[in-house]
Write a protein that holds these residues in place. Structure first.
Motif, short mmCIF file in Angstrom:
data_model
loop_
_atom_site.label_atom_id
_atom_site.label_comp_id
_atom_site.label_asym_id
_atom_site.label_seq_id
_atom_site.Cartn_x
_atom_site.Cartn_y
_atom_site.Cartn_z
N HIS A 278 3.22 9.38 -8.32
CA HIS A 278 2.44 9.06 -7.13
C HIS A 278 2.95 7.79 -6.47
O HIS A 278 3.48 6.90 -7.12
N GLY A 279 2.73 7.70 -5.18
CA GLY A 279 3.18 6.56 -4.42
C GLY A 279 2.63 5.24 -4.91
O GLY A 279 3.31 4.22 -4.86
N LYS A 280 1.41 5.25 -5.40
CA LYS A 280 0.82 3.99 -5.85
C LYS A 280 1.64 3.35 -6.95
O LYS A 280 1.84 2.14 -6.98
N SER B 180 4.72 1.78 -5.45
CA SER B 180 4.52 0.54 -4.70
C SER B 180 4.74 -0.66 -5.62
O SER B 180 5.28 -1.68 -5.20
N ARG C 250 0.87 -1.17 0.00
CA ARG C 250 0.00 0.00 0.00
C ARG C 250 0.91 1.22 0.00
O ARG C 250 2.05 1.15 0.46
N ALA C 251 0.43 2.31 -0.52
CA ALA C 251 1.29 3.48 -0.63
C ALA C 251 0.53 4.76 -0.33
O ALA C 251 -0.70 4.81 -0.46
N GLY C 252 1.28 5.74 0.06
CA GLY C 252 0.74 7.07 0.27
C GLY C 252 1.82 8.09 -0.04
O GLY C 252 3.00 7.77 -0.09
N ASP C 253 1.41 9.30 -0.29
CA ASP C 253 2.39 10.35 -0.54
C ASP C 253 1.91 11.65 0.08
O ASP C 253 0.73 11.98 0.05
N LYS C 254 2.85 12.33 0.67
CA LYS C 254 2.61 13.65 1.25
C LYS C 254 3.80 14.52 0.87
O LYS C 254 4.93 14.22 1.25
N GLN D 193 6.78 -0.74 7.20
CA GLN D 193 6.50 0.55 6.58
C GLN D 193 7.82 1.24 6.28
O GLN D 193 8.71 1.28 7.12
N SER E 91 3.92 0.60 2.49
CA SER E 91 3.65 -0.40 3.52
C SER E 91 3.57 -1.76 2.85
O SER E 91 2.84 -1.94 1.87
#
Length: 103
Positions: A88-90, A93, A12-16, A68, A23
């Motif tokens: 993007h993080g997705k 991943s 799973r991914a996120g970006d800030k 993570q 993760s």
């Protein structure tokens, strides 16, 4: 025998801003120890070289059998400010899941 991470786990991914968060969770919780042993922060940074310019910090989440990775300076300044396509993080991943480990 080497295996790609996608054979053992999902991500799973996120970006800030310019920080990417990945993760990693094994399909089978029994593989969590294997992931802890072989998917280190240093190996993730090496695998994502050319993408992640800053530090990679790994957090172990044994209660949910996850790892993570917080990757700094990974999104060319930030998703909304970069002119690069699809940082993007997705997307990244999937790049992590291409990593090979000894399994």
């Amino acid at each position: 025998m080497k295996k790609k991470l996608y054979q053992l786990a999902h991500c799973r991914a996120g970006d800030k801003g310019d920080t990417l968060i990945l993760s990693l969770f094994p399909y089978d919780e029994r593989d969590y120890t294997l992931l802890c042993e072989h998917v280190t922060a240093e190996k993730v940074k090496h695998h994502l070289q050319g993408i992640v310019q800053g530090d990679v910090i790994r957090y172990e989440l044994p209660n949910i059998a996850g790892l993570q990775f917080v990757c700094r300076e990974a999104l060319l300044g930030g998703v909304t400010t970069s002119l690069a396509l699809d940082t993007h993080g997705k997307s990244l991943s999937y790049a992590l899941l291409e990593m090979e480990i000894e399994a």
